[in-house]
Design a protein around this motif. Structure first.
Motif, PDB file in Angstrom:
ATOM      1  N   UNK A 193       0.836  -1.206   0.000  1.00 42.49           N
ATOM      2  CA  UNK A 193       0.000   0.000   0.000  1.00 42.49           C
ATOM      3  C   UNK A 193       0.862   1.243   0.000  1.00 42.49           C
ATOM      4  N   UNK A 194       1.904   1.264   0.834  1.00 40.75           N
ATOM      5  CA  UNK A 194       2.764   2.437   0.903  1.00 40.75           C
ATOM      6  C   UNK A 194       3.493   2.664  -0.420  1.00 40.75           C
ATOM      7  N   UNK A 195       3.973   1.565  -1.005  1.00 39.91           N
ATOM      8  CA  UNK A 195       4.680   1.691  -2.296  1.00 39.91           C
ATOM      9  C   UNK A 195       3.753   2.244  -3.377  1.00 39.91           C
ATOM     10  N   UNK A 196       2.531   1.754  -3.390  1.00 42.90           N
ATOM     11  CA  UNK A 196       1.584   2.226  -4.410  1.00 42.90           C
ATOM     12  C   UNK A 196       1.253   3.703  -4.214  1.00 42.90           C
ATOM     13  N   UNK A 197       1.085   4.110  -2.942  1.00 42.55           N
ATOM     14  CA  UNK A 197       0.791   5.514  -2.685  1.00 42.55           C
ATOM     15  C   UNK A 197       1.921   6.422  -3.142  1.00 42.55           C
ATOM     16  N   UNK A 198       3.116   5.960  -2.947  1.00 44.19           N
ATOM     17  CA  UNK A 198       4.250   6.765  -3.378  1.00 44.19           C
ATOM     18  C   UNK A 198       4.380   6.790  -4.899  1.00 44.19           C
ATOM     19  N   UNK A 199       3.922   5.731  -5.550  1.00 45.10           N
ATOM     20  CA  UNK A 199       4.049   5.666  -7.023  1.00 45.10           C
ATOM     21  C   UNK A 199       2.940   6.410  -7.746  1.00 45.10           C
TER      22      UNK A 199
END
Length: 1281
Positions: free
Chosen positions: A1218-1224
């Motif tokens: 989730x965190x990676x997707x939010x940053x991407x």
């Protein structure tokens, strides 16, 4: 004479003969024995005949040795001739004369020595002188006649050296014995057959023989005498002098109408008529041939005598015979009689035409080409020469038979016969020939079609480009020449057929078949015949002539062809424009000019020059009148007509010469205006050709030549007539892309001429290239751009884009609109200053022109979103709007066609500002005027209110916070506007839910716009706490019922009333927590939203999900139990899987993500499980996040943030994902306090290319908007409480 030993000798005499007289022939012959036996007085007549017969046979088979032997002894030969002459006169009966006469004639003729001829003539003269009776002279006359047959020069010798024999001949002719007379006539015939003898005997005939001979002919009873008299007469008739002598009385009686006097003075026609009436074919033929021999010298001089003798009547009667030679003779004689007017004025042709037609029908079955040709030639001459006042065909059947005969004759495979038939076709195409009511137009069509098809069937011999023999080349040329003559006659026939159609136009009886039954249609009409001529000309006549012209050009053929085309202009007056355009587009202007240049220089071929000039004149006038729209153009047409008539015959120049002619400058000291007139005429011809795509002059060269012409005009100070300068402008416009740009000098010339023109419409041509030309040069656009654009729109046809559907279609870039309209849009894109001119014209032009301009600007803005023109146009719109509001009353404003277009255009300009901007004074002035305009309208003024409300809504949203507060204040301060909104909103539930009239699309769009604007005002009034001067009252229950129960209609936008509005609702204790909604209303709303989601419409689904979000937020605040009940229904999971299509990335859709975010937020684990959450994360990790749409990216961000907020338990790996997707994900854009375009549908979206996909959805999308805004208003109301 013994023949027992194989020798023809006389035993008694042979012993004393020299052996050289013995001819060793098979059988051997002793010539001395023959001579002595014939001269022996004691020999019997039988023996002499036998010897003479044997000698005749030997002379016939072995003439050379016999003649050689006789020629050696002249004395013996003369003695032998004398012996034979003595036998001739010693014979007592006529049967004994033949053998000695035959031998004597053959002997003298074979010897070919003049002394023996004189010997015979001397003996003959002696015998005639001593003859006791005329009967005794018969053998001599007979011998002289046969000698004249055998010896060509005998007649001259007889007349010159033995002229006194003529007295004996005269005596014989007076002797009352027809046998002697016949012999004398025969001999006279031989004498007069020689030109020398005929001349010598001229006086003899005039003074002595003529009357005697005519008396003999008149009283002849036996066939022998009649035949010999006719033979002599034929020889006499070869001489013009003898004919004059014989017919002298005929000439004197030519002008006399007294037949009895004519009979007394000129007996020959009556004698010949008598022989013609005999039953003997030989005499009939001789009689007709003698008549022909007389007439051939001078038909005008001698024909009246035969006509007064009623000879033509009997000649026509003999056309029913079966003898080909007699038919030929009669045809020839009648053909000569046709040259005399009495032949027609006495109605002989009316009497005999039926016989001629019947005869032609019969001889066409025979295999006699010359007879066919002669009969058709006679028929042609009768048709040509028949006086107009005397109708030839007296009944319909005869006319049909004549046409039928010509059809069969044209079909004849022999070209010479068909050629004569085609000439007859040309001759029969006369109104007086074919005016037997009804005119047989159908039969004529068959005849013309047969004639042209027969011509089309001719195949020209192939061109042999290799060296060929002179004979082969000559044969080929003859074939081309014959076919050219045939084609010439064919085209003459077609031209006469066209002239017939024109002549019949002035005769009411010839218009149609008066015998047609009432109510039925007949093809036998002039109109169908005229249309047939146009069709057959296009399909057969023109291709045939042009194909032949590829091989060789014939001035005569082209003259007739061009003349026929000129006549066709008047055949169907209603189609002359179409015909002219077709000819001009098929390069016929070029053809006519080439013919004039090639064949008509100097004084050559004046007929062709006149035909081409007339053709060009008719075509130019036709094209000019078709292009003119002005009511009063008669003066211009007269001037144009005078110019063409004066200049066309002298305009005989090739293309290079034409360009040189255009570039010439007239001598300023010369008063002759011919050069300038020729230039004007040439420009008009080029204009007509170029206007119909016949660009036979290279554009670049023509552009340069016209530039030189303009310089010449400028130097001379001339001012060409408007119709000429119109052509100049058009040619410059169509050639400008091929030439260099005009410099200042020619532009000054153009400007000077235009300034001197009283009305620019006189030089205007409606063509996109002309408009492009004028708007290309600033020198012309600044001075004349307004007027030319005004003319452009007054001529332009906007019927294709008048309807709203067409306007909408154009926004999607449909290509099926006129090229002129597309060209104008390109001009506007390349030259923005033209837009200002158009806006000026909106105020200055008529209503119709202004309407077209506004439509054009609207289309331009929709198709060219990248063009920045907002600042340029906004101030102009304000000026136009102010003028319209000042000059018009409320009634006239509502009736205006242009005001809705102006408002739509204003809104389109406003749509260009996608980014928020600060509003200036112009914007607020526009806002004020538009809101005032809305207040003056009624709810039924849909066309005015729709763009006005759209403009107000966009002004409210597409601006900064500071400007937005001022906009809200302006709108809320407009009491008439709020009152109008109240009236429009009340229309929402005026239509029954299941029956009654259906809302139109425009009415529905207006209601949507009204609800949308009201909702926006509500939201922003609460936000800025703006002052309200007028309240809007609504019944929430009615509104909800309208939304819930209206299934088949798109629902409308709903808003809550403002803080000052009164909500008239009945409250209950059970629904107090949900006030102002009732529990049943909430549940009904949820069911409606779920049903809409199942439809799987993208835009509708997004709006419905947004409505669910607002509704759940409201329920969560008011009554969490009901909220949990709504979100936890098992039906929601089924609904979720119904929305999934099973495809790749099926979860990564905005509506799915937002719906699942809703379930996660309210902790509905029964609806969404960890497996679905994991699948969404996996699909998101695999997807290219940068390529996701803005709506999908935003929905995914909300979903991930909701998961991260702890609404449900997440595994560590999932939290990292989730965190990676939010940053991407792409950075978030600023959110608005109002609904985004993904959450609502603008009612004006169908009119703009900004949201093209929305335009395809129709009315169903509106239901999502209604729920969206309804719940938004309710939530705000609940929050405010």
């Amino acid at each position: 004479m013994e023949a027992g030993t194989g020798l023809l000798v006389c035993e008694r005499l042979h012993a004393r003969h020299d052996s050289r007289w013995l001819l060793l022939l098979p059988p051997a012959l002793c010539l001395a024995c023959v001579i002595e036996t014939l001269g022996d007085g004691g020999a019997s007549l039988v023996r002499k005949k036998h010897v003479l017969s044997c000698f005749r046979d030997v002379l016939a088979w072995h003439a050379v040795p016999v003649l050689q032997l006789l020629a050696q002894e002249e004395r013996v030969c003369v003695h032998f001739i004398g012996t034979l002459f003595g036998m001739l006169h010693a014979a007592e009966d006529s049967s004994a004369l033949d053998l000695p006469t035959e031998v004597l004639v053959r002997l003298v003729a074979e010897l070919k020595l003049e002394q023996y001829v004189h010997c015979v003539l001397d003996e003959s003269q002696k015998e005639l002188s001593k003859a006791a009776t005329m009967r005794g002279s018969l053998p001599t006359f007979n011998l002289l006649g046969k000698l004249a047959d055998a010896i060509p020069g005998l007649a001259d010798i007889l007349v010159i050296e033995h002229g006194n024999l003529m007295e004996h001949l005269l005596a014989g002719l007076m002797y009352p014995n027809e046998g002697i007379k016949a012999t004398v006539c025969y001999l006279y015939g031989k004498l007069y057959s020689s030109p020398i003898s005929s001349e010598r005997l001229s006086v003899h005939f005039t003074e002595k023989l003529c009357d005697l001979f005519l008396a003999t002919l008149r009283n002849a009873q036996t066939k022998e005498l009649q035949v010999n008299c006719m033979g002599l007469l034929k020889e006499l008739l070869n001489s013009d002098h003898f004919v004059s002598v014989i017919m002298s009385n005929s000439r004197r009686g030519a002008d006399s109408e007294n037949a009895e006097l004519l009979e007394e003075e000129s007996p020959l026609p009556l004698m010949l008529k008598k022989l013609l009436l005999s039953r003997d074919e030989l005499l009939q033929v001789a009689s007709v041939q003698c008549m022909t021999s007389v007439l051939v010298h001078s038909p005008i001089r001698y024909a009246p005598a035969f006509i007064h003798a009623d000879v033509p009547e009997f000649l026509f009667e003999h056309l029913s015979c079966t003898s080909e030679i007699l038919l030929w003779s009669v045809y020839c004689c009648l053909l000569l009689l046709t040259e005399e007017r009495l032949f027609f004025s006495k109605c002989h042709t009316v009497y005999g035409i039926e016989s001629v037609v019947r005869s032609l029908k019969g001889i066409l079955q025979l295999n006699n080409v010359e007879l066919h040709k002669q009969g058709l030639l006679l028929f042609t001459e009768i048709l040509k020469r028949q006086p107009v006042e005397i109708k030839l065909f007296t009944n319909l059947a005869m006319c049909k038979d004549a046409i039928g005969v010509l059809v069969e004759a044209v079909k004849c495979p022999v070209l010479e016969v068909a050629a004569e038939a085609v000439k007859a076709v040309a001759a029969i195409m006369r109104k007086d020939h074919l005016s037997c009511p009804p005119v047989q137009y159908v039969e004529l069509q068959r005849l013309i079609e047969t004639m042209l098809k027969r011509c089309a069937d001719l195949s020209l011999p192939p061109i042999n480009r290799r060296s060929a023999s002179h004979l082969g080349h000559s044969t080929q040329n003859k074939a081309v020449l014959r076919q050219g003559q045939f084609l010439l006659s064919t085209v003459e026939g077609f031209r006469n057929a066209c002239r017939l159609a024109v002549e019949c136009q002035s005769d009411p009886l010839a218009q149609e078949n008066v015998f047609t039954a009432p109510g039925s249609e007949s093809e036998n009409t002039l109109s169908s015949y005229s249309e047939f001529l146009l069709r057959i000309c296009d399909s057969l006549c023109i291709p045939i002539v042009l194909k032949h012209s590829e091989r060789t050009f014939s001035p005569g053929l082209m003259e007739v062809f061009i003349s026929a085309l000129s006549t066709l202009f008047a055949v169907v007056p209603s189609m002359h424009e179409k015909f002219s355009r077709k000819l001009a587009s098929s390069s016929f202007i070029r053809l006519a000019l080439e013919l004039k240049a090639k064949f008509c220089t100097g004084q050559s071929n004046p007929a062709l020059n006149q035909a081409c000039s007339s053709f060009l004149y008719s075509m130019c006038l036709s094209l000019h009148s078709a292009a003119e729209k002005m009511e009063d153009s008669s003066q211009e047409e007269r001037e144009l007509s005078d110019l063409l008539q004066r200049s066309l015959p002298q305009l005989n120049c090739s293309v290079p010469e034409s360009l040189t002619l255009l570039s010439e400058t007239p001598d300023p000291f010369c008063l002759d205006e011919a050069l300038r007139s020729h230039q004007y005429c040439l420009l008009l011809l080029l204009y007509c050709a170029y206007a119909l795509e016949d660009r036979f002059v290279p554009e670049a060269e023509l552009f340069s030549a016209i530039r030189n012409f303009l310089l010449s005009v400028q130097d001379q100070g001339d001012c060409p007539p408007p119709y000429v300068f119109r052509a100049v402008l058009y040619l410059l416009a169509v050639c400008q892309d091929k030439g260099e740009a005009l410099d200042l000098s020619p532009l000054c010339a153009i400007r000077r001429v235009l300034e001197n023109t009283s009305d620019l419409s006189l030089v205007y041509i409606h063509h996109p290239l002309l408009l492009k030309f004028f708007l290309h040069y600033s020198e012309l656009m600044g001075r004349f751009g307004h007027r030319f654009l005004q003319l452009w729109f007054s001529w332009e046809d906007y019927s294709q884009i008048e309807t709203e559907d067409a306007v909408s279609g154009l926004s999607f870039g449909l290509p099926d609109y006129p090229n002129s309209f597309t060209t104008l849009l390109h001009i506007l894109k390349d030259n923005s200053s033209v837009l200002l001119i158009l806006l000026d014209l909106v105020c200055l032009s008529t209503t119709e022109v202004a309407h077209k301009i506004l439509m054009t600007l609207s289309m331009f803005l929709k198709r060219n979103e990248d063009v920045v023109v907002c600042d340029l146009l906004r101030s102009q719109f304000l000026q136009i709007l102010q003028q319209l509001l000042v000059e018009s009353s409320s009634t006239t404003l509502r009736a205006s066609k242009n005001l809705p277009l102006l408002l739509n255009l204003l809104f389109l300009v406003q749509l260009r500002n996608e980014a928020e901007r600060e509003l200036d004074s112009t914007d607020f002035k526009l806002l004020h005027h538009v809101s005032d305009l809305c207040g003056k309208c009624r709810p039924g003024d849909v066309e005015l209110l729709q763009p006005s409300l759209n403009f107000l809504y966009w002004s409210l949203h597409q601006t900064t916070t500071c400007s937005q507060q001022r906009v809200v204040a302006v709108l809320l301060s407009s009491v008439p506007l709020l009152e109008l909104l109240q009236k429009v909103l009340e229309l929402t539930w005026m239509w029954p839910c299941r029956s009654g009239p259906t809302l139109s699309s425009s009415e529905e769009a207006l209601l949507c716009s009204a609800w949308l604007l009201t909702a926006s005002l509500l939201a922003h009034q609460h936000r800025y706490n703006s002052e309200v001067h007028q309240t809007i009252s609504l019944d929430v229950e009615k509104v909800l019922n309208a939304v819930i129960l209206r299934r088949k209609k798109p629902a409308l936008l709903l808003v809550q009333p403002t803080a000052q509005s009164r909500i008239e609702s009945s409250s209950s204790e059970d629904d107090a927590s949900l006030y102002p909604l009732a529990t049943w209303q909430v549940l009904s709303l949820v069911v409606s939203l779920q049903n809409l989601l199942v439809q799987k419409d993208l835009l509708l689904s997004q709006s419905v999900v947004a409505c669910l979000e607002v509704l759940m937020e409201y329920l969560h605040r008011k009554n969490q139990g009901i909220a949990l009940h709504v979100v936890s229904q098992p039906w929601n999971r089924f609904l979720l899987f119904t929305l999934l299509d099973g495809g790749e990335n099926s979860f990564l859709r905005p509506e799915i993500l937002r719906l699942m975010t809703l379930f996660v937020r309210y902790r509905s684990s029964d609806i969404i499980s960890q497996s679905e959450i994991s699948q969404i994360l996996q699909e998101a990790a695999k997807a290219k996040l940068a390529e996701l749409s803005g709506a999908t990216s935003h929905a995914l961000r909300l979903f991930l943030l909701q998961l991260q907020s702890g609404s449900c338990e997440m595994e560590p790996a999932q939290e990292g994902t989730i965190q990676t997707l939010l940053e991407s994900l792409p950075a978030r854009t600023r959110t608005r306090t109002h609904l985004s375009p993904q959450d609502m549908v603008y009612p004006f979206a169908r009119r703009t290319s900004l949201v093209n996909d929305i335009a395809k959805q129709g009315a169903a999308v509106g239901r999502g908007v209604i729920f969206n805004l309804l719940l938004h208003a309710i939530v705000q109301l609940g929050l405010n409480e």
